[in-house]
Write an enzyme that holds these catalytic residues in place. Structure first.
Site: not given
Length: 354
Positions: A38, A42, A69, A72
């Site tokens: 991420c 995030c 992810c 994000c």
């Protein structure tokens, strides 16, 4: 306030915990238990520290077997970039247009007025109305400086009528429009230059107090800089009480342990005043990042506006914009030169150690 750096995994972990958007692009973090990586900002639930690995970018994380992810999108360009671009477009529109309502402005950038207003303030630290007022003030100063009639200048700058300007005249120019048009003839600003530890120094005072402290290597550029702020400022001999006040300023510049007890004439927008107050709260010998200043005034997304307020500071050292650095500890810019900024910071650290 301490320097914010990202040189160690502990620094990165702290940025992750803070969901610092300004750390995005500097690294990504991966969670070993989920196999996902991420951005630092995030909004997903924080993992346990023992399950986190840090990578310099998404390519490195993917090479280690982690998946991006889906919240994000750390493998894509900054998802906030298009929103910032909308705000930048709105700023240009506000600076060019004489009058533009919130609804009309939001329509031009294809957003609802409510969401646009919230986004604009989060990015700039100002409302669209405050930004428009600042743009009007700049146009007004330009017109008055060219000798235009006061009424014509007010209407050309975008004020709906003269009364709407006069209600906030002092805040807009620091003096009346008539006084500004005449180059501040009715506003007494006098100055003197002297030597200090950092080179040449120009100190100016108005009837309200010390209104400018400028640093440089020679007098002429300092005088030109002052006259861009106060066109009719006049030199004064270093005699009597005036000389005593100037010498008191110089002593305070040369030794931060000598408090300056003189009144200050600090002119700026409400946002600039907030930033300058936060700067004066940074202890001597320490530094803060632009992000930390933005956080301190309750506007965490207004980092660029904070940098602009630092650049607009007219009271060198007394308002210590030299104590603001980049998030990685780098010196960044300084109105009176990065070499002088480095000298100031080194001197303050040395004095704290003594």
């Amino acid at each position: 306030m301490q320097n914010l750096t990202l040189n160690t995994d502990e620094d990165r972990w702290q940025a992750l915990l803070a969901r610092d958007p300004h750390a995005d692009g500097l690294f990504v973090f991966a969670v070993q238990t989920t196999g996902i990586f991420c951005r630092p900002s995030c909004r997903a639930r924080h993992p346990l520290r023992k399950n986190v690995r840090f990578f310099s970018d998404s390519r490195q994380a993917e090479g280690a077997g982690f998946r991006p992810c889906k919240r994000c999108f750390p493998d894509r360009a900054d998802p906030q970039a298009h929103k910032v671009a909308k705000v930048e477009k709105a700023c240009r529109l506000l600076e060019q247009a004489q009058t533009l309502t919130l609804e009309a402005l939001a329509e031009r950038v294809a957003m609802s007025p409510f969401h646009f207003h919230r986004l604009f303030k989060s990015v700039t630290g100002m409302t669209p109305k405050a930004w428009q007022q600042a743009a009007r003030a700049r146009r007004l100063r330009s017109a008055l400086s060219q000798g235009e009639k006061v009424t014509d200048s007010l209407l050309a700058a975008g004020f709906p009528d003269c009364s709407s300007y006069y209600r906030k005249a002092d805040q807009t120019l620091g003096m009346t429009a008539k006084q500004y048009r005449s180059g501040g003839h009715d506003v007494t600003v006098r100055y003197a230059t002297s030597q200090c530890e950092l080179g040449r120094c120009l100190v100016a005072e108005s009837e309200r107090g010390i209104c400018a402290i400028l640093l440089g290597d020679s007098d002429e550029p300092l005088i030109q800089e002052l006259r861009s702020l106060f066109p009719q400022a006049q030199p004064e001999s270093l005699e009597g009480e005036f000389a005593q006040r100037i010498h008191q300023v110089i002593r305070s510049l040369d030794d931060q342990r000598v408090a300056l007890a003189l009144p200050l004439d600090i002119r700026g927008t409400a946002f600039q005043q907030q930033v300058w107050q936060a700067l004066r709260a940074i202890p001597c010998g320490q530094t803060a990042s632009y992000q930390q200043i933005a956080n301190a005034i309750g506007k965490p997304s207004a980092v660029r506006a904070v940098a602009g307020a630092c650049a607009a500071n007219k009271l060198a050292i007394i308002i210590p914009c030299h104590r603001v650095v980049r998030h990685d500890g780098g010196l960044s810019g300084y109105r009176w030169g990065t070499a002088r900024k480095a000298q100031l910071l080194q001197r303050e650290v040395k004095n704290q150690e003594e």
